[in-house]
Design an enzyme around this catalytic site. Sequence first.
Site, PDB file in Angstrom:
ATOM      1  N   GLU A  32      45.042  30.439  16.916  1.00  0.00           N
ATOM      2  CA  GLU A  32      45.664  31.617  17.548  1.00  0.00           C
ATOM      3  C   GLU A  32      44.762  31.983  18.717  1.00  0.00           C
ATOM      4  O   GLU A  32      43.714  32.607  18.529  1.00  0.00           O
ATOM      5  CB  GLU A  32      45.763  32.772  16.541  1.00  0.00           C
ATOM      6  CG  GLU A  32      46.696  32.507  15.367  1.00  0.00           C
ATOM      7  CD  GLU A  32      48.176  32.520  15.770  1.00  0.00           C
ATOM      8  OE1 GLU A  32      48.514  33.056  16.848  1.00  0.00           O
ATOM      9  OE2 GLU A  32      48.989  31.977  14.998  1.00  0.00           O
ATOM     10  N   ARG A  45      38.451  28.543  24.581  1.00  0.00           N
ATOM     11  CA  ARG A  45      37.218  27.747  24.692  1.00  0.00           C
ATOM     12  C   ARG A  45      36.702  27.373  23.305  1.00  0.00           C
ATOM     13  O   ARG A  45      36.464  26.199  23.016  1.00  0.00           O
ATOM     14  CB  ARG A  45      36.143  28.559  25.464  1.00  0.00           C
ATOM     15  CG  ARG A  45      34.822  27.831  25.662  1.00  0.00           C
ATOM     16  CD  ARG A  45      33.773  28.758  26.289  1.00  0.00           C
ATOM     17  NE  ARG A  45      33.342  29.837  25.423  1.00  0.00           N
ATOM     18  CZ  ARG A  45      32.439  29.714  24.447  1.00  0.00           C
ATOM     19  NH1 ARG A  45      31.870  28.544  24.222  1.00  0.00           N
ATOM     20  NH2 ARG A  45      32.106  30.750  23.701  1.00  0.00           N
ATOM     21  N   VAL A  46      36.564  28.358  22.416  1.00  0.00           N
ATOM     22  CA  VAL A  46      36.051  28.069  21.069  1.00  0.00           C
ATOM     23  C   VAL A  46      37.126  27.342  20.235  1.00  0.00           C
ATOM     24  O   VAL A  46      36.799  26.504  19.400  1.00  0.00           O
ATOM     25  CB  VAL A  46      35.556  29.358  20.378  1.00  0.00           C
ATOM     26  CG1 VAL A  46      35.089  29.083  18.964  1.00  0.00           C
ATOM     27  CG2 VAL A  46      34.415  29.977  21.182  1.00  0.00           C
ATOM     28  N   GLY A  47      38.380  27.629  20.523  1.00  0.00           N
ATOM     29  CA  GLY A  47      39.472  26.923  19.821  1.00  0.00           C
ATOM     30  C   GLY A  47      39.334  25.419  19.958  1.00  0.00           C
ATOM     31  O   GLY A  47      39.585  24.661  19.009  1.00  0.00           O
ATOM     32  N   CYS A  95      45.021  40.315  22.560  1.00  0.00           N
ATOM     33  CA  CYS A  95      45.418  38.975  23.030  1.00  0.00           C
ATOM     34  C   CYS A  95      46.792  38.995  23.669  1.00  0.00           C
ATOM     35  O   CYS A  95      47.081  38.177  24.540  1.00  0.00           O
ATOM     36  CB  CYS A  95      45.387  37.992  21.876  1.00  0.00           C
ATOM     37  SG  CYS A  95      46.420  38.499  20.494  1.00  0.00           S
ATOM     38  N   GLY A 104      40.806  33.405  18.214  1.00  0.00           N
ATOM     39  CA  GLY A 104      39.752  33.670  19.201  1.00  0.00           C
ATOM     40  C   GLY A 104      40.083  32.999  20.525  1.00  0.00           C
ATOM     41  O   GLY A 104      41.250  32.696  20.808  1.00  0.00           O
ATOM     42  N   SER A 105      39.050  32.742  21.305  1.00  0.00           N
ATOM     43  CA  SER A 105      39.278  32.234  22.663  1.00  0.00           C
ATOM     44  C   SER A 105      39.689  30.761  22.652  1.00  0.00           C
ATOM     45  O   SER A 105      39.388  30.027  21.709  1.00  0.00           O
ATOM     46  CB  SER A 105      38.002  32.404  23.483  1.00  0.00           C
ATOM     47  OG  SER A 105      36.999  31.579  22.930  1.00  0.00           O
TER      48      SER A 105
END
Length: 498
Positions: free
Chosen positions: A210, A191-193, A244, A188-189
């Site tokens: 990822e 930011r959330v990573g 991505c 995912g993004s």
Amino acid sequence: MANFDDTLQRARLAFSSGKTRNVSFRRKQLENLLRCYEEHENEIISALEADLRRPKQESLIVETEFMKNDIRHILFQLDEWVQSEKPPKSFVNMMDDVQIYNDPFGVVLVIGAWNYPLQLLLVPVASAIAAGNCVVIKPSEIAANCAKFIADVIPKYLDNDCYPVVCGGPSETAELLNQRFDYIFYTGSTRVGKIIHAAANKYLTPTTLELGGKSPCYIDKSVDMRTAVKRILWGKLINCGQTCIAPDYILCSKEVQEKFIVEAKDVLKEWYGENIQSSPDLSRVINANNFQRLLGLMKSGRVAVGGNYDASERFIEPTILVDVKETDPIMEEEIFGPILPIFNVESAYDAIKFINARESPLVLYIFTPTAEVQNLFINGTQSGGLCVNDTIMHYAVDVLPFGGVGMSGMGRYHGKYGFETFTHKKSCLGKDLSPLGEKLSSARYPPYSDRKGSLLSFLLRKRRPLPNLHLSHVLAIGLGVGLTVLTNYYLQGKLLSK
Ligand SMILES: NC(=O)c1ccc[n+]([C@@H]2O[C@H](COP(=O)([O-])OP(=O)(O)OC[C@H]3O[C@@H](n4cnc5c(N)ncnc54)[C@H](O)[C@@H]3O)[C@@H](O)[C@H]2O)c1
């Protein structure tokens, strides 16, 4: 508030029962997953169409066929991958058993993203199953139809205690992350990573991230422009740019830009006809939030191609922007839509400088037939991957690791790299207990002396690795040499006595 205690408890018990350590059990689960794809292909394609208006051919290539081939690849190789390794030994361990065992981590969490809602979730799940883990499977709530398919259908094919599916958005995921996992795999993004990484920190849980970012695409003047345009536009427009590894922006000279735009107009007409909106071959933007975000980004620079949109269908025409500035929003955030800005650079050196001044991308694309120019980028930049003269296709090469570096992610997967991601390499030294083995060991015991010290230095000195010999091999070789010497003496004695 969701409570995942029971789910986790059942997965923990299933793992400690040793069920998933059995390779036949893993194989059976993977075969079931393959069968699920074969029996539900139409439903999968419909769910993707409902979420993304994804054309059937794209869903076949990037979801169903991709997934089935990934599972087939694992099934072909699994017996080889699970074997313990016997690395070459050094002199000091000549008599010992030196092995690396492939252990599963335990209960792992796999969190998927919405843009390829099945593949990005179930490819790592298949690798985790192959490696002998229990897996908590968390689809993205944003691709709601695909999440429903996963929650309804996957449990009919996989062991429910070992591989539970849990659903929900950010608050449920936050709740899930309060639990202790043995490995977390997140797509995912960025930011959330960072949120996932911080949560993993609590139990020092190993994590693969990822993530995304801006993947540049450099076009050199030496390239065949028609081929370059087709390959770049296909990579940009598949799944409506919500990929991505889509080429995020182009770096090229003004002269190359002019040729690119002429060819791009022609290729778009050839692919989608005069009325692009009516073409069945373009996906749509996932939701209204992303649609509005993309309209905002379209205000950067000047529209050279496209520029039309229709909010009622979340349709955005393939759009090429020129005259963009470094500080424009479109050059600062990941685009994730069918908009392609061109930023002008004078040379390959300028392009490299531009790339190196930013975060390391997930992939770097370069279009040039010239080895000299290719080498400038290969040796002068950092990126998760590099793809020369094409886009996206490196993702499908199952012997290549896939993953980011820096802000575009950590860790890698696909094929054997996926199996290894979910495998703890357990090293094991089995010391020889024979009198000779003990004799070799005894120099390390007190009382210490210069003689013992010299013997230890001799034994420990790094030499070229030996072939994998065990005591029995050494004895057999010794016996062979001894017999040869004795036979020689005997024959020489016979000859002399004549
Ligand atoms: N490297 C890759 O393989 C890859 C693949 C696809 C997408 N991406 C990147 O993912 C991004 C788009 O995907 P996305 O929008 O689904 O990402 P996202 O981060 O919004 O969501 C991904 C997952 O995280 C969960 N999530 C969302 N917010 C959360 C929070 N606050 N706390 C805990 N969990 C949360 C979601 O439920 C979902 O399952 C892009 O940046 C793209 O480049 C990377």
